[in-house]
Enzyme design. Structure first.
Site, PDB file in Angstrom:
ATOM      1  N   GLU A 193       0.828  -1.216   0.000  1.00 54.54           N
ATOM      2  CA  GLU A 193       0.000   0.000   0.000  1.00 54.54           C
ATOM      3  C   GLU A 193       0.861   1.263   0.000  1.00 54.54           C
ATOM      4  OE1 GLU A 193      -3.072   0.415  -0.569  1.00 54.54           O
ATOM      5  OE2 GLU A 193      -3.685  -1.682  -0.501  1.00 54.54           O
ATOM      6  N   TYR A 198      -6.968   6.310   4.252  1.00 55.76           N
ATOM      7  CA  TYR A 198      -7.045   5.297   3.189  1.00 55.76           C
ATOM      8  C   TYR A 198      -6.230   4.057   3.566  1.00 55.76           C
ATOM      9  CZ  TYR A 198      -5.769   2.379  -0.579  1.00 55.76           C
ATOM     10  OH  TYR A 198      -5.523   1.240  -1.288  1.00 55.76           O
ATOM     11  N   ASP A 218      -9.613   5.993  -1.999  1.00 56.20           N
ATOM     12  CA  ASP A 218      -8.457   6.639  -2.621  1.00 56.20           C
ATOM     13  C   ASP A 218      -8.971   7.368  -3.866  1.00 56.20           C
ATOM     14  OD1 ASP A 218      -8.915   4.676  -4.510  1.00 56.20           O
ATOM     15  OD2 ASP A 218      -6.846   3.960  -4.559  1.00 56.20           O
TER      16      ASP A 218
END
Ligand code: SF4
Length: 237
Positions: free
Chosen positions: A57, A137, A155
């Protein structure tokens, strides 16, 4: 302007968005069915290890998927666990991040690895947000993709899809619209954490493959029948 609309305009807030529960269910069902058939086989989708998911991520925040895959494998060969990362020096972690840019991500990852080794990996989005460099997020992504929590995430891709489908009057990047967009993301979630894993992956995949910033492939889109922006050719949102 009526009293309520006037008060809202003065406060700069948006009215709550009414979402039809049947449309929300149909949206989720169609989206997840499409994902099961069309999802890309990405390495971070084959694990529930929170450390690996967090690494992916953070790398994906500023870098395209195709470029991240190589970096992801090389980084995890060098630092295969959060414990190994915590034992490394910051300079070694930053060196391994070389080429990805935005080195604050590497420094934060290193810092948080030491805290996670001391205190354990938080499993809920609000706890994950207390880690260094973790925003809403990323917290939602780790909660749902590692721990299968029923947590929303938004996002750029997800914001674009949700506003196009449900609320074209909202702008995916406008600060004052973010609260409403997160509320839509939460409203679309299925009931279980396990289904939320698929749902959130599917939302992101739709935004990456069919409903992109530059092109809308509405003819192939699984949620076309529900979408308030379908077949619109213009607009970079
Ligand atoms: S119908 Fe078109 S605009 Fe709507 S979500 Fe699908 S691709 Fe995006």
């Amino acid at each position: 302007m009526g009293d309520a609309a006037g008060r809202r305009a003065r406060r700069g807030t948006r009215p709550a968005i009414r979402l039809d529960p049947t449309a929300l269910r149909t949206f989720g069902t169609k989206l997840r069915a499409w994902y099961r058939r069309h999802a890309r086989d990405l390495p971070w989708r084959q694990t529930r290890d929170p450390y690996r998911i967090l690494v992916s991520e953070l790398m994906l925040q500023q870098t395209q998927v195709a470029r991240v895959i190589d970096f992801y494998h090389r980084f995890l060969e060098r630092f295969p666990s959060v414990e190994r990362l915590a034992k490394a020096r910051e300079s070694q972690v930053v060196a391994q991040w070389e080429g990805l840019g935005y080195y604050a991500r590497a420094r934060n990852l290193h810092k948080l690895s030491r805290r996670v080794v001391r205190e354990g990996f938080p499993t809920e989005a609000d706890q994950l947000r207390t880690l260094p460099g973790i925003g809403p997020y990323t917290a939602g992504a780790v909660a749902t993709f590692a721990f299968e929590r029923r947590a929303p995430l938004v996002d750029t891709n997800v914001a674009r899809v949700l506003t196009r489908v449900f609320a074209p009057h909202l702008h995916p990047k406008r600060a004052r619209d973010q609260k409403a967009i997160w509320a839509i993301a939460e409203a679309t979630l299925p009931r279980t954490g396990r289904a939320s894993w698929t749902h959130n992956q599917a939302l992101m995949e739709l935004g990456a493959l069919l409903c992109t910033a530059r092109v809308r492939h509405c003819g192939a889109c699984p949620v076309r029948s529900l979408c308030k922006s379908r077949d619109q050719k213009t607009g970079a949102r």
